[in-house]
Scaffold this active site. Structure first.
Site, PDB file in Angstrom:
ATOM      1  N   TYR A   1       7.406  -0.521  -8.554  1.00 51.44           N
ATOM      2  CA  TYR A   1       6.672  -0.029  -9.538  1.00 51.44           C
ATOM      3  C   TYR A   1       7.781   0.482 -10.588  1.00 51.44           C
ATOM      4  CZ  TYR A   1       1.988   0.806  -7.539  1.00 51.44           C
ATOM      5  OH  TYR A   1       0.755   0.751  -7.092  1.00 51.44           O
TER       6      TYR A   1
ATOM      7  N   SER B   1       5.792  -1.262  -0.501  1.00 50.82           N
ATOM      8  CA  SER B   1       5.817  -0.590  -1.701  1.00 50.82           C
ATOM      9  C   SER B   1       6.876   0.202  -2.218  1.00 50.82           C
ATOM     10  CB  SER B   1       4.345   0.272  -1.812  1.00 50.82           C
ATOM     11  OG  SER B   1       4.593   0.990  -2.929  1.00 50.82           O
TER      12      SER B   1
ATOM     13  N   ILE C   1       0.791  -1.258   0.017  1.00 53.17           N
ATOM     14  CA  ILE C   1      -0.063   0.161  -0.108  1.00 53.17           C
ATOM     15  C   ILE C   1       1.017   1.247  -0.015  1.00 53.17           C
ATOM     16  CG2 ILE C   1      -1.695   1.215   1.461  1.00 53.17           C
ATOM     17  CD1 ILE C   1      -3.244  -0.999   1.815  1.00 53.17           C
TER      18      ILE C   1
ATOM     19  N   HIS D   1      -6.164  -5.063  -7.691  1.00 50.25           N
ATOM     20  CA  HIS D   1      -5.430  -3.840  -7.415  1.00 50.25           C
ATOM     21  C   HIS D   1      -6.675  -3.129  -6.537  1.00 50.25           C
ATOM     22  CE1 HIS D   1      -2.010  -1.190  -7.804  1.00 50.25           C
ATOM     23  NE2 HIS D   1      -2.625  -0.441  -7.052  1.00 50.25           N
TER      24      HIS D   1
ATOM     25  N   LYS E   1       2.201  -9.334 -10.147  1.00 50.16           N
ATOM     26  CA  LYS E   1       1.036  -8.923  -9.455  1.00 50.16           C
ATOM     27  C   LYS E   1       0.212  -8.302 -10.647  1.00 50.16           C
ATOM     28  CE  LYS E   1      -0.760  -5.892  -5.547  1.00 50.16           C
ATOM     29  NZ  LYS E   1      -1.205  -4.771  -6.018  1.00 50.16           N
TER      30      LYS E   1
ATOM     31  N   THR F   1       4.099  -5.007  -9.882  1.00 53.60           N
ATOM     32  CA  THR F   1       2.994  -4.571 -10.135  1.00 53.60           C
ATOM     33  C   THR F   1       2.617  -4.013 -11.630  1.00 53.60           C
ATOM     34  OG1 THR F   1       2.614  -4.119  -7.865  1.00 53.60           O
ATOM     35  CG2 THR F   1       1.169  -3.016  -9.342  1.00 53.60           C
TER      36      THR F   1
HETATM   37  C1  FNR Z   1      -2.868  -0.042  -2.997  1.00 54.79           C
HETATM   38  N1  FNR Z   1      -2.525  -1.203  -3.849  1.00 54.79           N
HETATM   39  C2  FNR Z   1      -1.197  -0.918  -4.327  1.00 54.79           C
HETATM   40  N2  FNR Z   1      -0.367  -2.181  -4.758  1.00 54.79           N
HETATM   41  C3  FNR Z   1       0.693  -2.130  -5.469  1.00 54.79           C
HETATM   42  O1  FNR Z   1       1.157  -3.163  -5.758  1.00 54.79           O
HETATM   43  N3  FNR Z   1       1.527  -0.961  -4.904  1.00 54.79           N
HETATM   44  C4  FNR Z   1       0.954  -0.048  -4.279  1.00 54.79           C
HETATM   45  O2  FNR Z   1       1.691   1.024  -3.860  1.00 54.79           O
HETATM   46  C5  FNR Z   1      -0.308   0.117  -3.711  1.00 54.79           C
HETATM   47  N4  FNR Z   1      -0.905   1.016  -3.166  1.00 54.79           N
HETATM   48  C6  FNR Z   1      -2.099   0.959  -2.778  1.00 54.79           C
HETATM   49  C7  FNR Z   1      -2.642   2.097  -2.107  1.00 54.79           C
HETATM   50  C8  FNR Z   1      -3.934   1.847  -1.461  1.00 54.79           C
HETATM   51  C9  FNR Z   1      -4.435   3.106  -0.739  1.00 54.79           C
HETATM   52  C10 FNR Z   1      -4.656   0.887  -1.750  1.00 54.79           C
HETATM   53  C11 FNR Z   1      -6.218   0.549  -0.986  1.00 54.79           C
HETATM   54  C12 FNR Z   1      -4.192  -0.257  -2.577  1.00 54.79           C
HETATM   55  C13 FNR Z   1      -2.947  -2.233  -4.202  1.00 54.79           C
HETATM   56  C14 FNR Z   1      -2.856  -3.262  -2.891  1.00 54.79           C
HETATM   57  O3  FNR Z   1      -1.865  -4.016  -2.957  1.00 54.79           O
HETATM   58  C15 FNR Z   1      -4.148  -4.519  -3.117  1.00 54.79           C
HETATM   59  O4  FNR Z   1      -4.148  -4.958  -4.272  1.00 54.79           O
HETATM   60  C16 FNR Z   1      -5.374  -3.968  -2.720  1.00 54.79           C
HETATM   61  O5  FNR Z   1      -5.419  -3.169  -1.553  1.00 54.79           O
HETATM   62  C17 FNR Z   1      -6.387  -5.269  -2.545  1.00 54.79           C
HETATM   63  O6  FNR Z   1      -7.442  -4.692  -2.464  1.00 54.79           O
HETATM   64  P1  FNR Z   1      -8.591  -4.509  -1.077  1.00 54.79           P
HETATM   65  O7  FNR Z   1      -8.654  -5.919  -0.561  1.00 54.79           O
HETATM   66  O8  FNR Z   1      -7.577  -3.787  -0.046  1.00 54.79           O
HETATM   67  O9  FNR Z   1      -9.934  -4.106  -1.377  1.00 54.79           O
END
Ligand code: FNR
Length: 388
Positions: free
Chosen positions: A153, A129, A99, A284, A260, A179
């Site tokens: 990323y 992340s 996240i 995501h 991912k 990702t």
């Molecule tokens: C993410 N997600 C995400 N994924 C990733 O690969 N790198 C990232 O920096 C982020 N940043 C991010 C920020 C926020 C605020 C959220 C909510 C999500 C996606 C994350 O890894 C994951 O796939 C999702 O959070 C899954 O969905 P739920 O279960 O949180 O609804």
């Protein structure tokens, strides 16, 4: 033998002394408390998603049309939730999904360190992340003995990509999660309506600003000219990846490579053919593309295509029963996203750890009651699609 479900006894025991948990144990109450407490800009970024958020809602809702059948007269008094994943023996199949705004989820701006400390406290691996407020080395240092993964990323600057991966290797991360679905940001009305994109305000860019390759490309260091550094970041974030890039990605690291964002079985097959060590089935959390089917509904076909290759899963996991359903549908490990971010927002590392402990406890107790003492038993039991 201690079990994750013992957390329940601890809560009831404290209740006898009039002490109730600082945070709720269920997602709905947790989310309500967190969104009331978070600054509006962080709340909208974390809680919001793409378009009208149909996919995001569907991700969580779709767990409702999968069900498990309990088995009786099975000795579930000793459970073993351990798994093997990419050469690691892990005590359970849960992990914290990456996240990118963990950093700003805690009022002190160090939410990445808090998430890492929650990993150390609970043994739940943390995927750090690229977007973070603390450098990946410091985050790794806060994870204690719990293994961590670095989520890349992929920048357009291939030297910068190599530098980030090399730093992650040196810091002791156990795998690189690339990702695939975020080279451009999806259409997010909540953030658009308020004109808010945290990175453009300089948030969560520390891994870039601390990177020697990134810094070498700047006329002045980020501390002296943050606006120029942010422009530089805008220019490099989000390399468009195609299958032709796989040999290059593979060449970046000897660590396990995890892709991912894979939801289609053909993509899973192709990724494995081209050298991916694991597939990460995820949409995501509905933040990138709206109008998709729920990630959990994609999982069975991806698992079938992946064969013996591990499949990690996230998107919509809100509870221990969601975790067990994902395992029953073939996931090797299951990622928690928004729920632990809400825990961070409410109570830092302790809050995230509480959320993870609740999810583990519910999963463990469900396995006990349903007569699934091990993860292979969960998989053998499977989950059935419930006709509406
Ligand atoms: C993410 N997600 C995400 N994924 C990733 O690969 N790198 C990232 O920096 C982020 N940043 C991010 C920020 C926020 C605020 C959220 C909510 C999500 C996606 C994350 O890894 C994951 O796939 C999702 O959070 C899954 O969905 P739920 O279960 O949180 O609804």
């Amino acid at each position: 033998m201690p079990h994750y479900g013992d957390y329940q006894n601890a809560i009831y025991g404290a209740g006898l002394a009039g002490v109730v948990p600082r945070l709720p144990v269920d997602f709905a109450t947790l989310e309500a408390r967190a969104v009331a407490a978070m600054p509006a800009s962080v709340r909208d970024y974390v809680q919001g998603g793409c378009g009208d958020e149909t996919t995001q809602a569907r991700n969580a809702g779709a767990f409702g049309h999968w069900g498990m059948v309990p088995r009786m007269m099975v000795d579930g008094s000793r459970r073993d939730l351990s798994i093997d994943l990419l050469g690691l023996r892990l005590p359970h199949p849960l992990f914290m999904a990456p996240i990118g705004v963990n950093g700003i989820c805690t009022p002190d701006g160090h939410g990445d360190l808090a998430a890492a400390r929650a990993a150390a406290e609970t043994g739940v691996p943390f995927m750090a992340s690229t977007l973070a407020n603390d450098p990946l080395e410091a985050v790794a240092g806060a994870m204690g003995d719990t293994p961590g993964f670095f989520q890349l990323y992929t920048p357009k600057d291939v030297e910068l990509a190599a530098s980030l991966v090399t730093r992650a290797e040196a810091a002791g991360y156990k795998g690189i999660v690339v990702t695939l679905d975020t080279w451009v940001t999806g259409w997010r009305p909540r953030d658009l309506n308020t004109g808010n994109f945290p990175q453009l305000r300089g948030a969560v860019l520390t891994n870039y600003f601390s990177d020697p390759v990134f810094r070498a490309a700047l006329a002045a260091p980020p501390e002296a000219d943050p606006a120029a550094a942010i422009r530089q970041w805008m220019g490099t974030f989000g390399k468009v990846l195609t299958w032709d890039d796989m040999p290059w990605l593979r060449s970046l690291t000897r660590l396990p490579l995890i892709l991912k964002g894979i939801c289609h079985p053909d993509d899973a097959r192709r990724a494995i053919d081209l050298g991916a060590d694991a597939i990460y089935c995820s949409n995501h959390g509905g933040r990138q593309a709206n109008g998709g089917i729920a990630a959990i509904d994609c999982l069975p076909d991806v698992v079938a295509a992946a064969g013996d290759t591990p499949v990690l899963f996230d998107s919509g996991v809100r509870s221990g029963s969601d975790v067990v359903k994902a395992l029953a549908l073939g996931a090797t490990a299951v990622g928690v996203g928004r729920p632990y971010a809400y825990g961070l927002a409410l109570d830092g590392a302790a809050g995230a750890a509480h959320v993870l402990r609740c999810i583990l406890a519910e999963a463990d107790l469900l396995m006990a009651v349903n007569g699934y003492p091990t993860i292979p038993a969960v998989r053998a039991a499977g989950a059935q699609r419930i006709a509406r």
